[in-house]
Design a protein around this motif. Structure first.
Motif: not given
Ligand code: TYM
Length: 330
Positions: A12, A128, A149
Motif C-alpha cells: 500500500q 478488504y 500479518d
Molecule cells: P502492506 O502495505 O501493509 O505491507 C506490505 C508488505 O509488508 C509486509 N509487512 C511486514 N513484514 C515484516 N515485518 C513487518 N513489520 C511488516 N509490516 C508489513 C506485509 O505483510 C506485506 O507483505 N494487503 C497488503 C497489500 C496487498 C497485497 C495484495 C499483498 C494488497 N493486495 C495481494 C499481496 C497480494 C498490505 O496491506 O500490505
C-alpha cells in the motif's frame, strides 16, 4: 516463460515503506525474480479503506514504484503496475464478495484490530481481503510473498478460490503464501512487543527506506534491548535483540547461528553498531538509486507496459469467472 511458476505481491502507498515491508515482501520479490514470472503492484485501492489525502496519494504511489526499482525490482523481469489502473481487480472483487461471508470477513485479525481503533470504519475495511483475493486470483499466482500479518488474507483467498471452484468449476489457482524465516515480522525498535508499522506513533520505532542515514543509525543504537549482555536469539524473552538479529540476518543473509557466533562475548553496543552499519549501507544503496530514478522518465514507460500486460491477463480470468457464474448474453 510459460512453465515458470508465478509470484505476485502488492504494497500500500500509505507512507514511506519501512524495513519490515522491505524484508517481509520486497526483498523476497527481488530474490524470486530470476526464478519466477513476477508481478508487483501498488495496492492504492486498498489504501483508501482508511481516509487518504487526495493531493498526495498519486505522489506516494509514484514514490513507491521508484522505491521498488531502487530496491532491485527489475522492470525487465517483473510486471509492475498500479492496482487502480486495472479495472478487473474491483470487477472480480464484486463477484468474489458475493461468494464470501460476512462472518468469515468479520473474523479477520486485521479487521478486528482496525475496526476497534475506529468505530466509524468503512465497509471497505471489511471487504478488504476480498479485493486482495481478486488481486491474487486474477493472475493464477502460485506464490504470494508477504509478512506474517498478511498470511491470514492469503488463507482466506485460498478458501474463497476453493469454494468458487467447487461451486462453478475449476477457475482459480490456489495460491500459497511465502514467508521467510527471519523476515516474518520485524518489530518496532522502541516497543518490540508490536510489529514495525507505518502507523506507529513513535518515529524512533521504525526505519523507513528514505530515513536520513545518521537518524537511522541512531534509531538502531537506541533500540530497546534487555538487561542481559548476551547476543542470543530468544524472541520470547529477548524480543529486542532477537529483532535486531532478524534484521541483521535478513540484510546480510547470515544465519542466526552464524550471527550468535560472530557476536559471542561482544556487548550490545558492538552488536548494535554492526547492525547499524548494515542498515545504513542498505539504505544508502537504495537512496542513491531512488534519487536517480525519481527524476528520470522511466517510471511512466514501465507503468504503461505493466498496465497493458496485467490488464490482458486479468481480463481473461475475469471473463472466465463471469462466464462460469452464468453472465452471458441470452
Ligand atoms: P502492506 O502495505 O501493509 O505491507 C506490505 C508488505 O509488508 C509486509 N509487512 C511486514 N513484514 C515484516 N515485518 C513487518 N513489520 C511488516 N509490516 C508489513 C506485509 O505483510 C506485506 O507483505 N494487503 C497488503 C497489500 C496487498 C497485497 C495484495 C499483498 C494488497 N493486495 C495481494 C499481496 C497480494 C498490505 O496491506 O500490505
Amino acid at each position: 516463460m510459460e512453465d515458470k511458476k508465478r509470484v505476485l505481491t502488492g504494497l500500500q502507498p500509505t507512507g514511506i515503506i519501512h524495513l519490515g515491508n522491505y524484508i517481509g515482501a520486497i526483498k523476497q520479490m527481488v530474490e524470486y525474480q530470476e526464478k519466477y514470472d513476477s508481478y508487483i503492484f501498488v495496492a492504492d485501492l486498498h489504501s483508501i479503506t482508511i481516509p487518504q489525502d487526495k493531493d498526495t496519494l498519486s505522489k506516494k504511489t509514484r514514490d513507491l514504484i521508484a522505491l521498488y526499482l531502487a530496491c532491485g525490482i527489475d522492470p525487465n523481469r517483473n510486471t509492475i503496475f498500479i492496482q487502480s489502473e486495472n479495472l478487473y481487480h474491483t470487477n472480480l472483487a464484486w463477484i468474489l464478495e458475493c461468494n464470501s461471508y460476512f462472518g468469515e470477513l468479520s473474523r479477520m485479525h486485521q479487521f478486528k484490530e482496525k475496526s476497534l481503533k475506529n468505530q466509524n470504519f468503512t465497509v471497505g475495511l471489511l471487504t478488504y481481503p476480498v479485493l486482495m483475493a481478486a488481486d491474487i486470483l486474477l493472475y493464477d499466482a502460485d506464490y504470494v510473498p508477504v509478512g506474517i500479518d498478511q498470511k491470514q488474507h492469503v488463507e482466506i483467498t485460498r478458501d474463497i478460490a476453493i469454494r468458487f471452484n467447487n461451486k462453478y468449476g475449476k477457475t482459480f489457482k490456489i495460491p500459497e503464501p511465502l514467508i521467510t524465516e527471519t523476515g516474518t515480522k520485524i518489530l518496532d525498535l522502541v516497543d518490540p512487543t508490536k510489529k514495525m508499522s507505518k502507523s506507529t506513533e513513535n518515529p524512533k520505532g521504525i526505519i523507513t527506506l528514505l530515513d536520513d542515514l545518521e537518524v537511522a543509525r541512531k534509531k538502531i543504537m537506541g533500540a530497546t534491548t534487555d538487561s542481559e549482555t548476551i547476543v542470543r536469539f530468544d524472541p520470547e524473552n529477548k524480543p529486542g535483540i532477537s529483532n535486531l538479529i532478524n534484521i541483521y540476518s535478513s540484510i546480510t543473509n547470515k544465519s542466526i547461528k552464524e550471527i550468535e557466533k560472530e557476536f559471542e562475548g561482544c556487548n550490545y553496543g558492538t552488536f548494535k553498531s554492526k547492525v547499524a552499519d548494515a542498515v545504513v549501507e542498505l539504505l544508502k544503496t537504495i537512496q542513491d538509486k531512488y534519487n536517480s530514478i525519481i527524476s528520470s522518465g522511466i517510471i511512466d514507460e514501465i507503468l504503461d507496459s505493466g498496465k497493458d500486460k496485467s490488464s490482458k491477463i486479468a481480463k481473461a480470468k475475469y471473463e472466465l469467472a463471469k462466464e462460469r457464474m452464468g453472465f452471458k448474453r441470452y
